[in-house]
Design a protein around this motif. Structure first.
Motif, PDB file in Angstrom:
ATOM      1  N   GLY A 123       1.859   3.456  23.654  1.00 43.22           N
ATOM      2  CA  GLY A 123       0.964   2.947  24.671  1.00 43.22           C
ATOM      3  C   GLY A 123      -0.304   3.757  24.831  1.00 43.22           C
ATOM      4  N   GLY A 124      -0.275   5.018  24.409  1.00 43.00           N
ATOM      5  CA  GLY A 124      -1.437   5.896  24.528  1.00 43.00           C
ATOM      6  C   GLY A 124      -1.228   7.126  23.679  1.00 43.00           C
ATOM      7  N   ALA A 138       2.418  13.401  10.356  1.00 44.04           N
ATOM      8  CA  ALA A 138       2.253  12.388  11.399  1.00 44.04           C
ATOM      9  C   ALA A 138       0.762  12.112  11.535  1.00 44.04           C
ATOM     10  CB  ALA A 138       2.827  12.876  12.714  1.00 44.04           C
ATOM     11  N   ARG A 139       0.416  10.827  11.583  1.00 48.22           N
ATOM     12  CA  ARG A 139      -0.997  10.468  11.731  1.00 48.22           C
ATOM     13  C   ARG A 139      -1.118   9.294  12.692  1.00 48.22           C
ATOM     14  NH1 ARG A 139      -2.862   6.381   8.086  1.00 48.22           N
ATOM     15  NH2 ARG A 139      -1.144   5.457   6.912  1.00 48.22           N
ATOM     16  N   TYR A 140      -2.324   9.101  13.196  1.00 46.19           N
ATOM     17  CA  TYR A 140      -2.529   8.138  14.280  1.00 46.19           C
ATOM     18  C   TYR A 140      -3.800   7.333  14.041  1.00 46.19           C
ATOM     19  CZ  TYR A 140       0.679  11.549  16.210  1.00 46.19           C
ATOM     20  OH  TYR A 140       1.735  12.401  16.384  1.00 46.19           O
ATOM     21  N   GLU A 141      -3.784   6.102  14.538  1.00 45.80           N
ATOM     22  CA  GLU A 141      -4.952   5.228  14.472  1.00 45.80           C
ATOM     23  C   GLU A 141      -5.025   4.417  15.758  1.00 45.80           C
ATOM     24  OE1 GLU A 141      -5.273   3.812   9.879  1.00 45.80           O
ATOM     25  OE2 GLU A 141      -3.526   3.084  10.988  1.00 45.80           O
ATOM     26  N   GLU A 142      -6.223   4.004  16.104  1.00 45.05           N
ATOM     27  CA  GLU A 142      -6.390   3.123  17.250  1.00 45.05           C
ATOM     28  C   GLU A 142      -5.817   1.743  16.925  1.00 45.05           C
ATOM     29  OE1 GLU A 142      -7.487   3.620  20.237  1.00 45.05           O
ATOM     30  OE2 GLU A 142      -8.637   5.499  20.150  1.00 45.05           O
ATOM     31  N   VAL A 143      -5.132   1.133  17.884  1.00 43.75           N
ATOM     32  CA  VAL A 143      -4.789  -0.275  17.753  1.00 43.75           C
ATOM     33  C   VAL A 143      -6.104  -1.056  17.788  1.00 43.75           C
ATOM     34  CG1 VAL A 143      -3.658  -2.225  18.890  1.00 43.75           C
ATOM     35  CG2 VAL A 143      -2.502  -0.010  18.786  1.00 43.75           C
ATOM     36  N   PRO A 144      -6.297  -2.011  16.868  1.00 42.55           N
ATOM     37  CA  PRO A 144      -7.591  -2.709  16.777  1.00 42.55           C
ATOM     38  C   PRO A 144      -8.124  -3.241  18.096  1.00 42.55           C
ATOM     39  CG  PRO A 144      -6.214  -3.292  14.916  1.00 42.55           C
ATOM     40  CD  PRO A 144      -5.370  -2.448  15.817  1.00 42.55           C
ATOM     41  N   ASP A 145      -7.249  -3.775  18.945  1.00 42.27           N
ATOM     42  CA  ASP A 145      -7.733  -4.340  20.213  1.00 42.27           C
ATOM     43  C   ASP A 145      -7.771  -3.311  21.333  1.00 42.27           C
ATOM     44  OD1 ASP A 145      -5.099  -3.947  20.814  1.00 42.27           O
ATOM     45  OD2 ASP A 145      -4.607  -6.032  21.220  1.00 42.27           O
ATOM     46  N   GLY A 146      -7.548  -2.039  20.982  1.00 47.04           N
ATOM     47  CA  GLY A 146      -7.591  -0.979  21.981  1.00 47.04           C
ATOM     48  C   GLY A 146      -6.361  -0.915  22.863  1.00 47.04           C
ATOM     49  N   GLY A 158      -3.489   0.597  22.486  1.00 47.85           N
ATOM     50  CA  GLY A 158      -2.554   1.685  22.245  1.00 47.85           C
ATOM     51  C   GLY A 158      -2.930   2.449  20.996  1.00 47.85           C
ATOM     52  N   VAL A 159      -1.944   3.131  20.433  1.00 50.69           N
ATOM     53  CA  VAL A 159      -2.142   3.970  19.255  1.00 50.69           C
ATOM     54  C   VAL A 159      -1.074   3.633  18.224  1.00 50.69           C
ATOM     55  CG1 VAL A 159      -2.169   6.344  18.387  1.00 50.69           C
ATOM     56  CG2 VAL A 159      -3.127   5.829  20.638  1.00 50.69           C
ATOM     57  N   ILE A 164       3.601   9.305  22.994  1.00 50.32           N
ATOM     58  CA  ILE A 164       3.837   9.531  21.565  1.00 50.32           C
ATOM     59  C   ILE A 164       5.275   9.944  21.272  1.00 50.32           C
ATOM     60  CG2 ILE A 164       3.203  10.951  19.586  1.00 50.32           C
ATOM     61  CD1 ILE A 164       1.076   8.917  20.333  1.00 50.32           C
ATOM     62  N   THR A 165       5.804  10.886  22.048  1.00 52.72           N
ATOM     63  CA  THR A 165       7.124  11.449  21.750  1.00 52.72           C
ATOM     64  C   THR A 165       8.231  10.405  21.664  1.00 52.72           C
ATOM     65  OG1 THR A 165       6.500  13.576  22.723  1.00 52.72           O
ATOM     66  CG2 THR A 165       8.858  13.121  22.497  1.00 52.72           C
ATOM     67  N   PRO A 166       8.329   9.439  22.607  1.00 53.06           N
ATOM     68  CA  PRO A 166       9.414   8.456  22.503  1.00 53.06           C
ATOM     69  C   PRO A 166       9.281   7.514  21.311  1.00 53.06           C
ATOM     70  CG  PRO A 166       8.498   8.513  24.732  1.00 53.06           C
ATOM     71  CD  PRO A 166       7.558   9.265  23.856  1.00 53.06           C
TER      72      PRO A 166
END
Length: 276
Positions: free
Chosen positions: A139-140, A174-182, A184-185, A146-148
């Motif tokens: 969700g963010g 571990a890597r992260y990206e923005e969800v296209p519609d904003g 979440g992650v 992130i942890t759950p």
């Protein structure tokens, strides 16, 4: 028979509480002396008292407690209710511990403003690497988000790799990206492998090749729930040295013992030269 004082002592409650229970009809004494008004209780009444206290600890009101105990809840049903309450309390304690860790991390970050050394930040070329990964959505970007997500992804990934005959050839990434519609992650939980790019059977794992990039890097020691001061130290270095961030930092798991406080993780944040 026990006096009210003795019965209160054996039941680990107060005599005042027993008098109140008598007044509301929840637990009457076995006998009340008509001349003195002294209350006397029998040993068998400890069972009812135990149920009353247990149900109170479960969050029932006294009116609800009376309704339950008068229906003669059996020991097994009561044990089940208490086990459920124990689970709820354990979850609440874990959540409180996680919040405390985040508060402590935020406090350390505030206390270290302008004082934490950036000498350990290093700019380096990160080579291309091939990873087998599972993906989820958080969700963010806060630790409680992130942890759950990332924990269960790694819990699934490692056994699935073994079943697919893939042996990790390097650290976890571990890597992260923005969800296209904003909304979440996107969370990628990966392990370095030597394997063809593409899906791995029907496991849900995908092998991808991550391109080389220039990164500002720093090593974090301890739980990732407390990474904030390290991450902000990296951010300050990037800003002060003529760079700007080009995305989320990767997290390279260098050491992951069972004790999370002994983890060693390298943060690799992609950077480009800032323009005037």
């Amino acid at each position: 028979m026990f006096t009210i004082g003795d019965f209160a002592r054996y039941g680990r409650v107060s005599a005042r509480m027993l008098r109140h229970y008598d007044e509301i009809g929840l637990l009457h004494p076995d006998r009340t002396d008509p001349s003195t008004g002294y209350r006397y209780y029998g040993a068998a009444q400890l069972a009812r008292l135990n149920r009353i206290i247990a149900l109170k600890d479960l969050g029932f009101t006294l009116q609800q407690v009376r309704a339950v105990v008068d229906e003669a809840v059996g020991p097994e049903e009561l044990r089940g209710m208490l086990r459920l309450r124990r689970t709820e309390l354990e979850a609440a304690m874990a959540a409180a511990a996680a919040r405390l860790a985040r508060v402590e991390a935020r406090l350390r970050s505030i206390e270290s403003e302008g004082h934490m050394s950036t000498d350990d930040v290093v700019i380096k070329k990160v080579p291309a690497v091939r990873v087998a990964e599972l993906t989820g959505v958080a969700g963010g970007y806060e630790p409680q988000d992130i942890t759950p997500v990332i924990g269960p992804l790694y819990d699934r990934l490692l056994p699935l790799l073994g079943e697919a005959g893939l042996t990790p050839s390097g650290p976890g990434i571990a890597r992260y990206e923005e969800v296209p519609d904003g909304g979440g992650v996107v969370v990628h939980a990966g392990m370095t492998v030597s394997a063809p790019v593409g899906p791995v059977g029907d496991t849900g794992i995908t092998v991808v090749e991550l391109p080389a990039f220039e990164a500002a890097t720093v090593v974090h020691r301890g739980s990732m729930d407390a990474v904030l001061p390290t991450a902000q130290t990296l951010a300050r270095w990037i800003d002060a040295n003529g760079y700007r961030s080009a995305g989320y930092a990767r997290e390279i798991s260098l050491e992951c013992p069972e004790d999370r406080e002994k983890w060693v993780t390298e943060l690799q944040e992609p950077v480009v030269r800032a323009t005037a």
